[in-house]
Design a protein around this motif. Structure first.
Motif, PDB file in Angstrom:
ATOM      1  N   ARG A  43      -2.527   7.521  -7.027  1.00  5.64           N
ATOM      2  CA  ARG A  43      -3.566   8.522  -6.751  1.00  5.64           C
ATOM      3  C   ARG A  43      -3.223   9.842  -7.437  1.00  5.64           C
ATOM      4  O   ARG A  43      -4.112  10.525  -7.972  1.00  5.64           O
ATOM      5  CB  ARG A  43      -3.700   8.717  -5.245  1.00  5.64           C
ATOM      6  N   ASN A  44      -1.937  10.185  -7.453  1.00  4.83           N
ATOM      7  CA  ASN A  44      -1.522  11.452  -8.064  1.00  4.83           C
ATOM      8  C   ASN A  44      -1.660  11.455  -9.588  1.00  4.83           C
ATOM      9  O   ASN A  44      -1.654  12.526 -10.204  1.00  4.83           O
ATOM     10  CB  ASN A  44      -0.063  11.767  -7.692  1.00  4.83           C
ATOM     11  N   LEU A  45      -1.797  10.290 -10.182  1.00  6.83           N
ATOM     12  CA  LEU A  45      -1.994  10.230 -11.633  1.00  6.83           C
ATOM     13  C   LEU A  45      -3.422  10.551 -12.045  1.00  6.83           C
ATOM     14  O   LEU A  45      -3.710  10.682 -13.240  1.00  6.83           O
ATOM     15  CB  LEU A  45      -1.608   8.840 -12.168  1.00  6.83           C
ATOM     16  N   GLY A  46      -4.300  10.654 -11.055  1.00  7.22           N
ATOM     17  CA  GLY A  46      -5.673  11.056 -11.348  1.00  7.22           C
ATOM     18  C   GLY A  46      -6.395  10.090 -12.265  1.00  7.22           C
ATOM     19  O   GLY A  46      -6.499   8.900 -11.984  1.00  7.22           O
TER      20      GLY A  46
ATOM     21  N   THR B 295       0.802  -1.218   0.000  1.00  5.78           N
ATOM     22  CA  THR B 295       0.000   0.000   0.000  1.00  5.78           C
ATOM     23  C   THR B 295       0.839   1.274   0.000  1.00  5.78           C
ATOM     24  O   THR B 295       0.291   2.371  -0.158  1.00  5.78           O
ATOM     25  CB  THR B 295      -0.940   0.006   1.222  1.00  5.78           C
ATOM     26  N   MET B 296       2.157   1.154   0.168  1.00  5.39           N
ATOM     27  CA  MET B 296       3.004   2.348   0.133  1.00  5.39           C
ATOM     28  C   MET B 296       2.987   3.020  -1.237  1.00  5.39           C
ATOM     29  O   MET B 296       3.344   4.199  -1.354  1.00  5.39           O
ATOM     30  CB  MET B 296       4.442   1.999   0.505  1.00  5.39           C
ATOM     31  N   PHE B 297       2.567   2.286  -2.280  1.00  2.00           N
ATOM     32  CA  PHE B 297       2.558   2.846  -3.627  1.00  2.00           C
ATOM     33  C   PHE B 297       1.275   3.615  -3.955  1.00  2.00           C
ATOM     34  O   PHE B 297       1.159   4.183  -5.038  1.00  2.00           O
ATOM     35  CB  PHE B 297       2.738   1.732  -4.664  1.00  2.00           C
TER      36      PHE B 297
ATOM     37  N   ASN C 117       8.142   8.346 -13.573  1.00  2.00           N
ATOM     38  CA  ASN C 117       8.890   7.098 -13.534  1.00  2.00           C
ATOM     39  C   ASN C 117       8.568   6.373 -12.231  1.00  2.00           C
ATOM     40  O   ASN C 117       9.117   6.680 -11.173  1.00  2.00           O
ATOM     41  CB  ASN C 117      10.385   7.367 -13.646  1.00  2.00           C
ATOM     42  N   PHE C 118       7.685   5.404 -12.325  1.00  2.00           N
ATOM     43  CA  PHE C 118       7.219   4.709 -11.134  1.00  2.00           C
ATOM     44  C   PHE C 118       8.353   4.036 -10.370  1.00  2.00           C
ATOM     45  O   PHE C 118       8.397   4.071  -9.140  1.00  2.00           O
ATOM     46  CB  PHE C 118       6.166   3.668 -11.523  1.00  2.00           C
TER      47      PHE C 118
END
Length: 394
Positions: free
Chosen positions: A46-49, A39-41, A281-282
């Motif tokens: 979320r920020n990618l909308g 869940t740390m990711f 860059n994930f």
């Protein structure tokens, strides 16, 4: 504690699989670091909308079939293409001219591989081994169905039985993060390579893996454990067919909705890698967080070096990041320097982890997930730093 035990300890727990809302912690809260729930990711995605948004209408993906001309006839072509492109971009596995199979997580694919590598008319079950400390679920998964095809024989380092065998090589290792290779190396041996954690956020990518059977999982690659998607890269056509047959008989394929979601997310991930934009860059995002967490954990452990210890990892050139990097495994393999039952010690401080005995090791070791949400991980560090002496004293 396994997933089957989770419901028994839900009350008062803040775990990595808790709800999305931040939960205020009290000194009586139990924190659960037993599972590798990534869940740390969540903040990254979320920020990618809306970029990963997928709309599926009522008439979409109604058929059992995705590609009837493919060996794995229930594999969505979009997902197969995204998987091949991802491995090409990361450079961690050879996927071209190989059979791609999809499963309900890598767990189903592992069972399928055991089935495919077994001989139905053999005079006795084929032995299954893995180097200790090995993934705790291997023993349970091999023994669960009490199959007459295969039998768990434990640590590969102490395996001396004559005859055919299957060795499971997990690299980087779960639980201790080390790079592994096959150790038995005898005639009649068959290998399954579990490379769930061979991604740049966890370890340097030193080359493209090219083995007979390689297992990957969506959950540890991107963090989307709930989609239950895994994939296998298989060289031999007959092995691929037998693995597909196992999944056909056990579940008649894999959810199309999950596959399409995975394909969409991997396409977005691949686009970010190709564009070379740091914020998109994930893997660099994940590596930064993992490096920070390991730095903080090592600082606390070194401050309490008479009580705890951690493995050391080599620094290597990473072909993906084009630089020298260290390993930042998904789990910490914590050792008690005082030979205490460290799982019992941490439980006394309301921290649930997984004892070393589950991995074929000793109770002085424990596996701790490094993948929880920030508030859980921060509280873990706080409580670990408060342990100052033997027998769990503060």
């Amino acid at each position: 504690m396994g997933f089957e035990d989770a419901s028994q300890v839900c009350t008062g727990i803040l775990s990595s699989d808790a709800g999305k809302k931040t939960t205020a912690l009290s000194s009586n809260s139990i924190i659960n670091l037993d599972h590798g729930d990534p869940t740390m990711f969540e903040p990254y995605w979320r920020n990618l909308g809306e970029k990963c948004k997928l709309v599926i209408s009522g008439s979409d993906v109604m058929s059992y079939f995705s590609d009837p001309y493919n060996i794995c006839w229930f594999l969505e072509p979009k997902l197969a293409n995204a998987i091949r492109a991802l491995h090409q971009l990361v450079g961690n596995a050879v996927a071209e001219d190989r059979h791609i199979l999809v499963g309900t997580g890598s767990t189903q694919l592992f069972q399928a591989a055991l089935f495919a590598l077994s001989t139905p008319d053999a005079p006795e079950p084929i032995s299954v081994v893995s180097t200790a400390p090995y993934y705790s679920s291997f023993k349970e998964e091999v023994e669960f169905l009490r199959s007459g095809l295969y039998k768990w024989q434990g640590d590969a380092k102490t395996f001396h039985k004559e005859g055919p065998y299957i060795e499971v090589v997990t690299s980087p290792s779960n639980p201790d993060g080390t790079i592994r290779r096959a150790v038995v190396n005898r005639e009649g041996g068959k290998l399954i390579h579990d490379l769930a954690y061979y991604w740049p956020q966890y370890t340097p990518i030193t080359g493209a893996a090219d083995h007979d059977i390689i297992l990957f999982t969506f959950s540890k690659c991107t963090g989307h454990a709930g989609s239950r998607i895994g994939w296998a890269i298989v060289k031999d056509e007959q092995v691929a067919r037998r693995m597909t047959k196992f999944m056909e008989l056990s579940s008649i394929g894999v959810s199309k909705e999950s596959q399409l979601r995975a394909a969409k997310i991997l396409e977005v991930l691949n686009d970010g890698l190709q564009n070379g934009i740091g914020s998109e860059n994930f893997f660099e995002y994940g590596r930064h967080i993992m490096a920070k967490r390991w730095f903080e954990l090592r600082h606390i452990v070194e401050s309490n070096s008479k009580i705890f210890g951690l493995p050391e990892y080599p620094v290597e050139f990473c072909n993906f990041s084009k630089g020298i990097t260290g390993a930042h495994p998904a789990f910490a393999w914590l050792e008690s320097k005082q030979d205490e039952d460290v799982d019992k010690l941490l439980r006394a401080h309301k921290m649930l982890c997984r004892t070393g005995t589950r991995f074929g090791s000793e109770p002085k070791y424990v596996r701790i997930s490094m993948l929880s949400r920030d508030e859980v991980f921060d509280e873990f560090l706080k409580r670990l730093a408060a342990i100052k002496g033997g027998n769990g004293n503060h």
